[in-house]
Design a protein around this motif. Structure first.
Motif, PDB file in Angstrom:
ATOM      1  N   ARG A  54       0.811  -1.215   0.000  1.00  0.00           N
ATOM      2  CA  ARG A  54       0.000   0.000   0.000  1.00  0.00           C
ATOM      3  C   ARG A  54       0.848   1.271   0.000  1.00  0.00           C
ATOM      4  O   ARG A  54       0.336   2.360   0.192  1.00  0.00           O
ATOM      5  CB  ARG A  54      -0.926   0.015   1.223  1.00  0.00           C
ATOM      6  CG  ARG A  54      -2.009  -1.066   1.201  1.00  0.00           C
ATOM      7  CD  ARG A  54      -2.852  -0.957  -0.049  1.00  0.00           C
ATOM      8  NE  ARG A  54      -4.060  -1.755   0.009  1.00  0.00           N
ATOM      9  CZ  ARG A  54      -4.172  -3.018  -0.368  1.00  0.00           C
ATOM     10  NH1 ARG A  54      -3.103  -3.653  -0.820  1.00  0.00           N
ATOM     11  NH2 ARG A  54      -5.318  -3.659  -0.309  1.00  0.00           N
ATOM     12  N   VAL A  56       2.820   2.560   2.115  1.00  0.00           N
ATOM     13  CA  VAL A  56       2.683   3.333   3.350  1.00  0.00           C
ATOM     14  C   VAL A  56       3.936   4.158   3.658  1.00  0.00           C
ATOM     15  O   VAL A  56       3.822   5.336   4.025  1.00  0.00           O
ATOM     16  CB  VAL A  56       2.325   2.396   4.519  1.00  0.00           C
ATOM     17  CG1 VAL A  56       2.374   3.137   5.849  1.00  0.00           C
ATOM     18  CG2 VAL A  56       0.935   1.803   4.305  1.00  0.00           C
ATOM     19  N   ARG A 118     -10.060  -4.573   7.682  1.00  0.00           N
ATOM     20  CA  ARG A 118      -8.745  -3.990   7.405  1.00  0.00           C
ATOM     21  C   ARG A 118      -8.875  -2.716   6.589  1.00  0.00           C
ATOM     22  O   ARG A 118      -8.139  -1.752   6.800  1.00  0.00           O
ATOM     23  CB  ARG A 118      -7.873  -5.016   6.679  1.00  0.00           C
ATOM     24  CG  ARG A 118      -7.444  -6.177   7.575  1.00  0.00           C
ATOM     25  CD  ARG A 118      -6.822  -7.311   6.777  1.00  0.00           C
ATOM     26  NE  ARG A 118      -6.244  -8.332   7.640  1.00  0.00           N
ATOM     27  CZ  ARG A 118      -6.924  -9.298   8.225  1.00  0.00           C
ATOM     28  NH1 ARG A 118      -8.240  -9.377   8.031  1.00  0.00           N
ATOM     29  NH2 ARG A 118      -6.325 -10.185   8.999  1.00  0.00           N
ATOM     30  N   ARG A 119      -9.801  -2.704   5.649  1.00  0.00           N
ATOM     31  CA  ARG A 119     -10.027  -1.481   4.876  1.00  0.00           C
ATOM     32  C   ARG A 119     -10.567  -0.363   5.757  1.00  0.00           C
ATOM     33  O   ARG A 119     -10.147   0.798   5.641  1.00  0.00           O
ATOM     34  CB  ARG A 119     -11.002  -1.778   3.740  1.00  0.00           C
ATOM     35  CG  ARG A 119     -10.434  -2.661   2.638  1.00  0.00           C
ATOM     36  CD  ARG A 119     -11.534  -3.123   1.712  1.00  0.00           C
ATOM     37  NE  ARG A 119     -11.033  -4.000   0.659  1.00  0.00           N
ATOM     38  CZ  ARG A 119     -11.790  -4.857  -0.007  1.00  0.00           C
ATOM     39  NH1 ARG A 119     -13.096  -4.954   0.275  1.00  0.00           N
ATOM     40  NH2 ARG A 119     -11.271  -5.615  -0.953  1.00  0.00           N
ATOM     41  N   HIS A 122      -7.813   1.036   7.763  1.00  0.00           N
ATOM     42  CA  HIS A 122      -6.916   1.864   6.950  1.00  0.00           C
ATOM     43  C   HIS A 122      -7.472   3.282   6.808  1.00  0.00           C
ATOM     44  O   HIS A 122      -6.739   4.267   6.953  1.00  0.00           O
ATOM     45  CB  HIS A 122      -6.746   1.221   5.575  1.00  0.00           C
ATOM     46  CG  HIS A 122      -5.588   1.766   4.805  1.00  0.00           C
ATOM     47  ND1 HIS A 122      -5.025   1.115   3.735  1.00  0.00           N
ATOM     48  CD2 HIS A 122      -4.886   2.921   4.932  1.00  0.00           C
ATOM     49  CE1 HIS A 122      -4.026   1.834   3.249  1.00  0.00           C
ATOM     50  NE2 HIS A 122      -3.927   2.943   3.958  1.00  0.00           N
TER      51      HIS A 122
END
Length: 232
Positions: A54, A56, A118-119, A122
């Motif tokens: 992702r 990050v 999890r989304r 986030h």
């Protein structure tokens, strides 16, 4: 005369595994030193892989650069201008929103994990990051911190980024936060409900229309992205 046969020695007793050892037929998991080898936990490994996929680290670096650059440009001039605050907030959210979709979409589809929580986490972390950096910016400039406005704008902007990721993918998730930020900056603010909804980012905390707009965007955007995922 018969010769005497040599006496047979008794066979040594068979080795029996102790109760503390491994059961018969199972190999020991201990190394040469007698200690069990360290095994990396799957949750930690998954978190590391998720952060890399992702982007990050890159998103966090871009958010920090935007915060430092804004602080350097406005140092001494005062940061109490709401336009400066929402520009910084939108920049941080836009930088972090790129990671709302992974680099390998086929891998995301085939991974046997629960994506929805999890989304949602986030999106929540993006809002928390934006709020924390904006708080640091205001604190460094000795400006008053309005907690209600800070929390509302951070949550609403993160929800906008989540909607953008669900509609157009993570690479275009920044379009909705920046678009609404531009509308809030250039649309004249009046006492009408329509104007308060459009300019909710610059409205003071306690404005009913602005607060409800941010709440709907935060909750609705987070749920929409968590259930639908980024566009593939």
């Amino acid at each position: 005369m018969k010769q005497r046969q040599p006496e047979r020695q008794a066979a040594p007793p068979a080795h029996r595994p102790s109760a503390r050892g491994a059961s018969a037929g199972q190999p020991s998991t201990r190394g040469p030193s007698g200690r069990r080898p360290s095994i990396r936990r799957p949750s930690t490994r998954w978190l590391t892989l998720y952060a890399r996929s992702r982007q990050v680290p890159a998103s966090l670096a871009a958010a920090l650069i935007a915060t430092v650059a804004t602080w350097s440009l406005t140092r001494g001039a005062g940061s109490d201008d709401p336009r400066t605050r929402i520009l910084l907030l939108t920049s941080v959210v836009a930088a972090a929103a790129v990671g709302l979709s992974g680099q390998d979409r086929a891998l995301d589809r085939t991974a046997a994990i629960r994506w929805a929580p999890r989304r949602a986490a986030h999106v929540l972390l993006i809002g928390m990051l934006a709020g924390a950096l904006l708080l640091a910016f205001l604190t460094a400039g000795d400006e008053p911190v309005r907690a209600g406005t800070l929390l509302r704008n951070s949550a609403g902007s993160a929800g906008l980024a989540a909607i953008g990721a669900a509609l157009w993918g993570g690479q275009y998730a920044w379009t909705l936060p920046f678009g609404w930020c531009a509308a809030a900056l250039f649309v004249p603010s009046t006492d009408s409900v329509t104007s308060q909804v459009t300019t909710w980012l610059i409205q003071p905390s306690g404005t009913t229309a602005a607060d409800w707009t941010a709440l709907v965007l935060a909750v609705g955007g987070g749920l929409f992205y968590a259930l639908a995922g980024p566009r593939r």
